[in-house]
Motif scaffolding. Structure first.
Motif, PDB file in Angstrom:
ATOM      1  N   ARG A 125       5.899  -3.124 -15.370  1.00 56.14           N
ATOM      2  CA  ARG A 125       5.698  -4.573 -15.346  1.00 56.14           C
ATOM      3  C   ARG A 125       4.927  -4.994 -16.577  1.00 56.14           C
ATOM      4  N   ASN A 126       5.373  -6.145 -17.150  1.00 62.91           N
ATOM      5  CA  ASN A 126       4.727  -6.665 -18.354  1.00 62.91           C
ATOM      6  C   ASN A 126       4.533  -8.161 -18.194  1.00 62.91           C
ATOM      7  N   VAL A 127       3.329  -8.634 -18.340  1.00 62.24           N
ATOM      8  CA  VAL A 127       2.994 -10.061 -18.255  1.00 62.24           C
ATOM      9  C   VAL A 127       2.237 -10.431 -19.519  1.00 62.24           C
ATOM     10  N   VAL A 160       5.105 -17.979 -22.419  1.00 59.01           N
ATOM     11  CA  VAL A 160       4.541 -17.114 -21.372  1.00 59.01           C
ATOM     12  C   VAL A 160       5.708 -16.449 -20.656  1.00 59.01           C
ATOM     13  N   PHE A 161       5.501 -15.153 -20.267  1.00 60.43           N
ATOM     14  CA  PHE A 161       6.614 -14.424 -19.674  1.00 60.43           C
ATOM     15  C   PHE A 161       6.092 -13.365 -18.714  1.00 60.43           C
ATOM     16  N   THR A 162       6.973 -12.939 -17.864  1.00 61.68           N
ATOM     17  CA  THR A 162       6.712 -11.813 -16.970  1.00 61.68           C
ATOM     18  C   THR A 162       7.994 -11.001 -16.856  1.00 61.68           C
ATOM     19  N   GLN A 163       7.826  -9.638 -16.882  1.00 57.00           N
ATOM     20  CA  GLN A 163       8.960  -8.724 -16.784  1.00 57.00           C
ATOM     21  C   GLN A 163       8.622  -7.615 -15.803  1.00 57.00           C
ATOM     22  N   THR A 164       9.541  -7.340 -14.916  1.00 60.72           N
ATOM     23  CA  THR A 164       9.354  -6.282 -13.919  1.00 60.72           C
ATOM     24  C   THR A 164      10.577  -5.382 -13.906  1.00 60.72           C
ATOM     25  N   ASP A 165      10.346  -4.094 -14.041  1.00 61.52           N
ATOM     26  CA  ASP A 165      11.402  -3.081 -13.995  1.00 61.52           C
ATOM     27  C   ASP A 165      12.485  -3.337 -15.043  1.00 61.52           C
ATOM     28  N   VAL A 166      12.092  -3.895 -16.188  1.00 62.13           N
ATOM     29  CA  VAL A 166      13.053  -4.142 -17.250  1.00 62.13           C
ATOM     30  C   VAL A 166      13.072  -2.980 -18.228  1.00 62.13           C
ATOM     31  N   ALA A 167      11.880  -2.541 -18.669  1.00 62.88           N
ATOM     32  CA  ALA A 167      11.802  -1.417 -19.598  1.00 62.88           C
ATOM     33  C   ALA A 167      11.888  -0.075 -18.874  1.00 62.88           C
ATOM     34  N   LEU A 223       8.806 -18.955 -20.052  1.00 64.59           N
ATOM     35  CA  LEU A 223       8.702 -20.399 -20.325  1.00 64.59           C
ATOM     36  C   LEU A 223       8.303 -20.555 -21.777  1.00 64.59           C
ATOM     37  N   SER A 224       9.124 -21.342 -22.522  1.00 69.75           N
ATOM     38  CA  SER A 224       8.873 -21.547 -23.950  1.00 69.75           C
ATOM     39  C   SER A 224       8.686 -23.029 -24.223  1.00 69.75           C
ATOM     40  N   ILE A 225       7.733 -23.340 -25.066  1.00 70.70           N
ATOM     41  CA  ILE A 225       7.446 -24.715 -25.476  1.00 70.70           C
ATOM     42  C   ILE A 225       7.312 -24.739 -26.982  1.00 70.70           C
TER      43      ILE A 225
END
Length: 469
Positions: A305-307, A293-300, A109-111
């Motif tokens: 997981r990266n939050v 704000v972001f969340t990443q799972t099983d991307v790298a 989510l970007s603002i």
């Protein structure tokens, strides 16, 4: 041909007249309330209103979200040379295999909130508002044109109906003249030449009556187009002299101050000046605050997981854009100069229009007086020619010519009366005052400012506001 009362020359009945006659004010009101041309122009102004919230949006926050979802399969094979510690002579590769599947996914989510844009948004809003004001003046011009077109159509039907009646009456008179001529020929008073002259004039009268009927049909069609209904019984029209100043100079002064063409041109010139500032803002730095704000799972990688999130400032300083903005500024300056010249052109056009219509109004007044005098003289001449013909001092052709002169004079009066009324409306329009308020018509109220205020502060929504039509 007996003399017709003056009021009959402008009283017209087209088909199946109802008990109550339509008035010119009533026709103007009907045209104003039902005109698709006016409704179309109003919609155009409402569309212009939306330019203002569009300009305001440049300084409002922007938010966006994005997500990713997929499927991946991983198989990792590694080889290594492994030497045992107990026996250095023994060695061999060791292979390791790892495999597995995962569902990589991410969301963010970007603002972004603009803080400074070189005053571009503020000036763009001012330019949009100025464009709205110009659009309202053009709407007022459209309303005036509709009202003037309706007045012209109304008077054209009156004129052509009265002219047709005169032509039909003339045919009846010529038919009676032909009958009397034949009787005189039988009595030996005249020759066959007189009969031929009467027959020729009757045929010409029938042709003119047919042309007058066609002209009336065309005017009825234009009336239907302008006012929206078929003309039934129309009351005589009257000029609007009470709304016109006593001098042409005063009419010109009012036109320069109030005519919508001039006011729209002034607004266009203001908008063009503001547009220069809008474009010049592209030379200035721009600053905004950005949050994410972001969340990443099983991307790298599998089981990764990266939050996180961040807030920061974004600064953009233009240095060189290839000369594009500079060219746009020069173009805008030339356009602004053109718009200022357009104001002078508009003033000259309006002044010429006032003078032309004022002259037409004065000429119509003179023509009416002259036509009335001409009719009276032509009636006396026709009576005298008929009496002299009885004594053998005049020929049949003299009688026919006198009748034609009287007919022409009466048609001239009809035309002058039509021009008198229409010219008065033309002067009022040239002054910029041909409106329902000035004419005191009880028109359905429409205030373009209502829709403007309804949409100006909107931050969203796709439904058009109610109550602004």
């Amino acid at each position: 041909m007996r003399r017709l009362p003056l009021f009959l020359l402008l009283a017209a009945v087209a088909v199946a007249a109802p008990a109550r006659a339509e008035t010119l004010d009533g026709a103007l009101l009907r045209a104003y309330n039902n005109s698709p041309v006016i409704n179309s122009s109003r919609a155009g102004v409402r569309a212009l209103d939306e330019k203002v919230p569009q300009a305001l949006s440049s300084m409002r926050p922007r938010a966006s979200a994005n997500a990713f979802l997929g499927v991946q399969e991983n198989r990792m094979v590694t080889k290594q040379q492994d030497i045992p510690l107990t026996d250095s002579t023994l060695q061999g590769p060791v292979k390791s295999v790892q495999s597995g599947g995962s569902v990589p996914r991410s969301a963010a989510l970007s603002i972004e909130q603009p803080v400074f844009d070189g005053f571009k948004g503020m000036n763009a809003t001012r330019m949009a508002e100025t464009g709205v004001f110009a659009g309202r003046e053009r709407l007022r011009l459209t309303e005036q044109r509709v009202l003037f077109g309706a007045a012209s159509a109304y008077m054209n039907v009156l004129r052509d109906t009265a002219a047709l009646r005169l032509q039909e009456s003339n045919v009846s008179v010529l038919a009676e003249q032909l009958r009397q001529t034949r009787e005189r020929y039988v009595a030996g008073q005249i020759t066959l030449t007189d009969i031929a002259q009467a027959e020729a004039r009757l045929a010409a009268g029938q042709s003119l009556a047919s042309q007058a009927r066609a002209a009336l049909e065309a005017s009825i069609g234009a009336y239907r187009q302008s006012i929206g209904v078929e003309p039934k019984k129309l009351a005589p029209g009257a000029p609007v002299d009470r709304l016109i100043p006593k001098s042409r100079e005063e009419a010109e002064r009012i036109a320069l101050a109030e005519h919508p063409v001039i006011l729209a041109a002034l607004h266009d010139a203001d908008a063009a000046d503001i547009d220069i500032k809008v474009i010049q803002a592209d030379f200035m730095p721009k600053l905004s605050i950005v949050g994410n704000v972001f969340t990443q799972t099983d991307v790298a990688g599998i089981y990764n997981r990266n939050v996180g999130g961040y807030v920061g400032g974004r600064l953009n300083v233009p240095i060189y854009e290839g000369g594009l903005t500079s060219s746009q500024v020069r173009e805008a300056k030339e356009v602004a100069g053109q718009r200022r010249l357009d104001v002078d052109v508009a003033r000259a056009d309006v002044l010429a229009l006032v003078r032309a219509n004022w002259g037409a109004l004065q000429a119509a007044k003179t023509q009416i007086s002259a036509a009335q005098t001409q009719i009276a003289a032509a009636e006396r001449a026709l009576y005298g020619v008929r009496e002299e013909a009885k004594a053998g001092q005049r020929t049949t052709l003299d009688i026919l010519n006198a009748q034609q002169e009287l007919l022409n004079a009466r048609i001239g009066l009809i035309i002058a009366q039509r021009e008198r009324v229409v010219a008065s409306y033309a002067v009022l329009a040239a002054m910029g005052r041909l409106t329902t308020e000035i004419l005191a018509l009880e028109a359905t109220g429409y205030d373009p400012a209502i829709h403007f205020e309804q949409v100006r502060g909107l931050w969203g929504g796709m439904d058009t506001p109610d109550g602004a039509r």
